[in-house]
Design a protein around this motif. Sequence first.
Motif, PDB file in Angstrom:
ATOM      1  N   LYS A  24       0.755  -1.048   0.048  1.00  0.00           N
ATOM      2  CA  LYS A  24      -0.112   0.006   0.056  1.00  0.00           C
ATOM      3  C   LYS A  24       0.692   1.244  -0.165  1.00  0.00           C
ATOM      4  O   LYS A  24       0.328   2.286  -0.224  1.00  0.00           O
TER       5      LYS A  24
ATOM      6  N   GLU B 190       7.006  -5.983   8.187  1.00  0.00           N
ATOM      7  CA  GLU B 190       6.500  -5.842   7.099  1.00  0.00           C
ATOM      8  C   GLU B 190       6.268  -3.957   7.035  1.00  0.00           C
ATOM      9  O   GLU B 190       5.254  -3.407   6.957  1.00  0.00           O
TER      10      GLU B 190
ATOM     11  N   ARG C 223       6.620   2.312   4.591  1.00  0.00           N
ATOM     12  CA  ARG C 223       7.359   3.909   4.727  1.00  0.00           C
ATOM     13  C   ARG C 223       8.791   3.723   4.680  1.00  0.00           C
ATOM     14  O   ARG C 223       9.302   4.491   3.828  1.00  0.00           O
TER      15      ARG C 223
HETATM   16  C1  LIG Z   1       0.114  -0.030   6.805  1.00  0.00           C
HETATM   17  C2  LIG Z   1       0.629  -1.267   7.244  1.00  0.00           C
HETATM   18  C3  LIG Z   1       1.823  -1.696   7.263  1.00  0.00           C
HETATM   19  C4  LIG Z   1       3.120  -0.689   6.654  1.00  0.00           C
HETATM   20  O1  LIG Z   1       3.247   0.446   7.288  1.00  0.00           O
HETATM   21  P1  LIG Z   1       4.342   1.443   7.550  1.00  0.00           P
HETATM   22  O2  LIG Z   1       3.837   2.489   8.382  1.00  0.00           O
HETATM   23  O3  LIG Z   1       4.281   1.913   6.168  1.00  0.00           O
HETATM   24  O4  LIG Z   1       5.747   0.532   7.745  1.00  0.00           O
HETATM   25  C5  LIG Z   1       2.471  -2.940   7.462  1.00  0.00           C
HETATM   26  N1  LIG Z   1       1.260  -3.867   8.026  1.00  0.00           N
HETATM   27  C6  LIG Z   1      -0.027  -3.570   8.172  1.00  0.00           C
HETATM   28  C7  LIG Z   1      -1.106  -4.421   8.341  1.00  0.00           C
HETATM   29  C8  LIG Z   1      -0.292  -2.246   7.547  1.00  0.00           C
HETATM   30  O5  LIG Z   1      -1.510  -1.721   7.671  1.00  0.00           O
END
Ligand SMILES: *Cc1c(COP(=O)(O)O)cnc(C)c1O
Length: 419
Positions: free
Chosen positions: A55, A271, A274
């Motif tokens: 995302k 995971e 950012r």
């Molecule tokens: C948004 C999200 C991430 C990534 O978050 P970052 O802040 O971009 O590292 C990872 N896991 C889940 C379940 C998320 O909703």
Amino acid sequence: MNRTLPFTKEHIEDILQQYPTPFHIYDEKAIRQNARHLKTAFGGVHGFKEYFAVKALPNPFILKILKEEGFGADCSSLPELLLSERAGLMGKNIMFSSNDTPAKEYQKAKALGAIINLDDISHIEFLEKHAGLPELLSFRYNPGPLRTGNAIIGQPEEAKYGFTRAQLFEGYHLLKAKGVKRFGLHTMVASNELDNAYFIETARMLLDLVVEISAEVGIEFEFINMGGGIGIPYRPDDVPVSYEKIADGVSQAYEETVHRHGLRPPKVFLECGRIITGPYGYLVSTVLHRKNTYKQFVGLDANMANLMRPAIYGAYHHITVLGKEDAPPNHKYDVTGSLCENNDKFAIDRMLPEIEIGDIVAIHNTGAHGHAMGFNYNGKLRSAELLLRENGKVVQIRRPERPEDYFATLDFEQLENFK
Ligand SMILES: *Cc1c(COP(=O)(O)O)cnc(C)c1O
């Protein structure tokens, strides 16, 4: 924090011959270096793997680059699963962490052999009914009052995500009874967090749970997934996290839990989105107008459809006026887009060098949750995405939207016959 750009004004002017502003441009070399840095730092952590949160930057060219660097994909919707599949990611290289999940999405995740991470205890039956239970399943834990969140993600107790502590025990018992053989444990409790200790605490929380659940339920864990949420220094005085410090802390927690209890060692997953691409993207835009009323405004050819974070979070994004890197920042501006919403401002009361019409600005840290968050409100079209390759050449990895794209879901033939 170093705010140097991977391109000069002249370089951008060259690029403009072919690709007009606005566009996001991503620095491939820096993305790869960062990926390698993360992997090296976590090299001593058992079974370490990063699943890039799609995302953050859902572009298959980026997914392909990250796949080459050994990363998987963290998906939360059907289109994200399809995109990952297109980039060549399947099976164990996909972690599917969604919530309020439609049956179709579970079916696709199962068909791809993705690791499915359930958001609620009721989804055990839902998944069984609609897709069948896979051999390996994971649960998302919400520690509720046991942990404090931060401003972006809010307090865990208020969050819609995950299992309560009691539900975890019940859920793994249930999976075991249903014949599921392999288990994972996941959480995601922070967003844009810059404190190293927070992530070490998260690892410890999960590993303590692994010890407890293993003993009580009589199962072994194949992995823990610490989620994403590692922050980036958006503001010039923010201090970046240290991968090394986080990895060392995780290893120590591992030592004190898994090894002390003689458990089968679970792999450790992250995971993050950012921190993987965020700092290596820039929104490049041209100044269209200057306006002096009660304040001084600089109007860009980009708007909040290209970058929502300042409008929705009041987020700071550093701005460089190309070619004026060394000029004194002695003018106070609101830097705006053209959307009919007064919060369409990339910066408010920002001190910048004097800006003229035609100047080109680079808005920093747009490589994650930038283009991806864009919308078409007010008929605004999303920009192109460019990739700055390691040899200095530029590839367009997504063309800009055209009015036809905005109209693609409308049937004008039907309109003509409509009375
Ligand atoms: C948004 C999200 C991430 C990534 O978050 P970052 O802040 O971009 O590292 C990872 N896991 C889940 C379940 C998320 O909703």
